[in-house]
Design a protein around this motif. Sequence first.
Motif, PDB file in Angstrom:
ATOM      1  N   ILE A  25       0.831  -1.212   0.000  1.00  0.00           N
ATOM      2  CA  ILE A  25       0.000   0.000   0.000  1.00  0.00           C
ATOM      3  C   ILE A  25       0.861   1.256   0.000  1.00  0.00           C
ATOM      4  N   THR A  26       1.933   1.273   0.787  1.00  0.00           N
ATOM      5  CA  THR A  26       2.797   2.452   0.863  1.00  0.00           C
ATOM      6  C   THR A  26       3.408   2.766  -0.490  1.00  0.00           C
ATOM      7  N   CYS A  27       3.877   1.750  -1.195  1.00  0.00           N
ATOM      8  CA  CYS A  27       4.481   1.968  -2.511  1.00  0.00           C
ATOM      9  C   CYS A  27       3.447   2.455  -3.512  1.00  0.00           C
ATOM     10  N   ARG A  28       2.255   1.911  -3.446  1.00  0.00           N
ATOM     11  CA  ARG A  28       1.224   2.333  -4.391  1.00  0.00           C
ATOM     12  C   ARG A  28       0.835   3.790  -4.173  1.00  0.00           C
ATOM     13  N   GLN A  29       0.878   4.250  -2.924  1.00  0.00           N
ATOM     14  CA  GLN A  29       0.527   5.643  -2.642  1.00  0.00           C
ATOM     15  C   GLN A  29       1.649   6.591  -3.018  1.00  0.00           C
ATOM     16  N   LYS A  30       2.906   6.175  -2.832  1.00  0.00           N
ATOM     17  CA  LYS A  30       4.046   7.063  -3.075  1.00  0.00           C
ATOM     18  C   LYS A  30       4.436   7.149  -4.536  1.00  0.00           C
ATOM     19  N   LYS A  31       4.402   6.018  -5.234  1.00  0.00           N
ATOM     20  CA  LYS A  31       4.936   5.976  -6.585  1.00  0.00           C
ATOM     21  C   LYS A  31       3.848   6.251  -7.610  1.00  0.00           C
ATOM     22  N   THR A  32       4.185   7.063  -8.564  1.00  0.00           N
ATOM     23  CA  THR A  32       3.271   7.339  -9.660  1.00  0.00           C
ATOM     24  C   THR A  32       3.960   6.955 -10.958  1.00  0.00           C
ATOM     25  N   LYS A  33       3.194   6.863 -11.980  1.00  0.00           N
ATOM     26  CA  LYS A  33       3.772   6.565 -13.287  1.00  0.00           C
ATOM     27  C   LYS A  33       4.516   7.800 -13.775  1.00  0.00           C
ATOM     28  N   HIS A  34       5.734   7.597 -14.258  1.00  0.00           N
ATOM     29  CA  HIS A  34       6.560   8.714 -14.706  1.00  0.00           C
ATOM     30  C   HIS A  34       6.402   9.006 -16.193  1.00  0.00           C
ATOM     31  N   LEU A  35       5.559   8.242 -16.850  1.00  0.00           N
ATOM     32  CA  LEU A  35       5.382   8.447 -18.267  1.00  0.00           C
ATOM     33  C   LEU A  35       4.153   9.323 -18.504  1.00  0.00           C
ATOM     34  N   HIS A  36       4.346  10.419 -19.156  1.00  0.00           N
ATOM     35  CA  HIS A  36       3.241  11.296 -19.507  1.00  0.00           C
ATOM     36  C   HIS A  36       2.985  11.157 -20.996  1.00  0.00           C
ATOM     37  N   LEU A  37       1.740  11.197 -21.350  1.00  0.00           N
ATOM     38  CA  LEU A  37       1.421  11.104 -22.765  1.00  0.00           C
ATOM     39  C   LEU A  37       1.880  12.372 -23.466  1.00  0.00           C
ATOM     40  N   ALA A  38       2.556  12.201 -24.559  1.00  0.00           N
ATOM     41  CA  ALA A  38       3.051  13.346 -25.308  1.00  0.00           C
ATOM     42  C   ALA A  38       1.912  13.922 -26.139  1.00  0.00           C
ATOM     43  N   GLY A  39       1.803  15.224 -26.125  1.00  0.00           N
ATOM     44  CA  GLY A  39       0.797  15.891 -26.941  1.00  0.00           C
ATOM     45  C   GLY A  39       1.338  16.131 -28.337  1.00  0.00           C
ATOM     46  N   PRO A  40       0.569  16.758 -29.163  1.00  0.00           N
ATOM     47  CA  PRO A  40       1.055  17.036 -30.522  1.00  0.00           C
ATOM     48  C   PRO A  40       2.195  18.055 -30.490  1.00  0.00           C
ATOM     49  N   LEU A  41       3.182  17.852 -31.316  1.00  0.00           N
ATOM     50  CA  LEU A  41       4.300  18.776 -31.386  1.00  0.00           C
ATOM     51  C   LEU A  41       3.900  19.986 -32.224  1.00  0.00           C
ATOM     52  N   LEU A  42       4.139  21.156 -31.699  1.00  0.00           N
ATOM     53  CA  LEU A  42       3.786  22.386 -32.394  1.00  0.00           C
ATOM     54  C   LEU A  42       5.051  23.150 -32.746  1.00  0.00           C
ATOM     55  N   PRO A  43       5.096  23.766 -33.911  1.00  0.00           N
ATOM     56  CA  PRO A  43       6.293  24.539 -34.284  1.00  0.00           C
ATOM     57  C   PRO A  43       6.373  25.828 -33.461  1.00  0.00           C
ATOM     58  N   LEU A  44       7.596  26.307 -33.260  1.00  0.00           N
ATOM     59  CA  LEU A  44       7.792  27.568 -32.555  1.00  0.00           C
ATOM     60  C   LEU A  44       7.362  28.727 -33.445  1.00  0.00           C
ATOM     61  N   THR A  45       6.907  29.780 -32.812  1.00  0.00           N
ATOM     62  CA  THR A  45       6.476  30.938 -33.596  1.00  0.00           C
ATOM     63  C   THR A  45       7.693  31.693 -34.124  1.00  0.00           C
ATOM     64  N   VAL A  46       7.562  32.257 -35.290  1.00  0.00           N
ATOM     65  CA  VAL A  46       8.633  33.033 -35.899  1.00  0.00           C
ATOM     66  C   VAL A  46       8.474  34.483 -35.431  1.00  0.00           C
ATOM     67  N   LEU A  47       9.548  35.034 -34.859  1.00  0.00           N
ATOM     68  CA  LEU A  47       9.486  36.390 -34.326  1.00  0.00           C
ATOM     69  C   LEU A  47       9.429  37.425 -35.451  1.00  0.00           C
ATOM     70  N   SER A  48       8.737  38.524 -35.171  1.00  0.00           N
ATOM     71  CA  SER A  48       8.590  39.563 -36.201  1.00  0.00           C
ATOM     72  C   SER A  48       9.782  40.514 -36.224  1.00  0.00           C
ATOM     73  N   SER A  49      10.489  40.671 -35.112  1.00  0.00           N
ATOM     74  CA  SER A  49      11.653  41.554 -35.081  1.00  0.00           C
ATOM     75  C   SER A  49      12.722  40.968 -34.159  1.00  0.00           C
ATOM     76  N   ILE A  50      13.937  41.489 -34.267  1.00  0.00           N
ATOM     77  CA  ILE A  50      15.062  41.017 -33.474  1.00  0.00           C
ATOM     78  C   ILE A  50      14.871  41.459 -32.019  1.00  0.00           C
ATOM     79  N   TRP A  51      15.193  40.597 -31.074  1.00  0.00           N
ATOM     80  CA  TRP A  51      15.139  40.842 -29.650  1.00  0.00           C
ATOM     81  C   TRP A  51      13.732  41.197 -29.151  1.00  0.00           C
ATOM     82  N   SER A  52      12.729  40.740 -29.837  1.00  0.00           N
ATOM     83  CA  SER A  52      11.364  41.038 -29.362  1.00  0.00           C
ATOM     84  C   SER A  52      10.922  40.097 -28.254  1.00  0.00           C
ATOM     85  N   ASP A  53      11.602  38.975 -28.130  1.00  0.00           N
ATOM     86  CA  ASP A  53      11.238  38.031 -27.092  1.00  0.00           C
ATOM     87  C   ASP A  53      12.515  37.431 -26.500  1.00  0.00           C
ATOM     88  N   ILE A  54      12.702  37.587 -25.190  1.00  0.00           N
ATOM     89  CA  ILE A  54      13.880  37.051 -24.514  1.00  0.00           C
ATOM     90  C   ILE A  54      13.376  36.223 -23.347  1.00  0.00           C
TER      91      ILE A  54
END
Length: 105
Positions: A71-100
């Motif tokens: 019982i102690t192990c079942r309460q403490k341990k969780t599954k470490h595998l998370h379902l991966a969601g869809p991969l999304l591309p990063l947004t392309v910045l409109s100007s230099i240094w606009s996002d840091i």
Amino acid sequence: MLGDPWSLMDGMVLYNKRLYLPSPSPLLPEILAVVHDVGHDAIEKILHRFRKDFHTPCAQTTIQDFVCHDITCRQKKTKHLHLAGPLLPLTVLSSIWSDISMDFI
């Protein structure tokens, strides 16, 4: 007259200098409880600690069943595998240094 890995010492059967415990042994659950309660670790660590001094057929399956029903192990341990969601591309910045951004480790 036992074979090469088998030996007999003080009335106990040893396999490669480790105490042999058959699967239906009444001592097996008690020994597993002691080895397991040292620290509710992962199955591999418990198996390693168990195999230092003891040998039993199907040790890995026996320890997996023991840990899964704790019982102690079942309460403490969780599954470490998370379902991966869809991969999304990063947004392309409109100007230099606009996002840091900064990662704090």
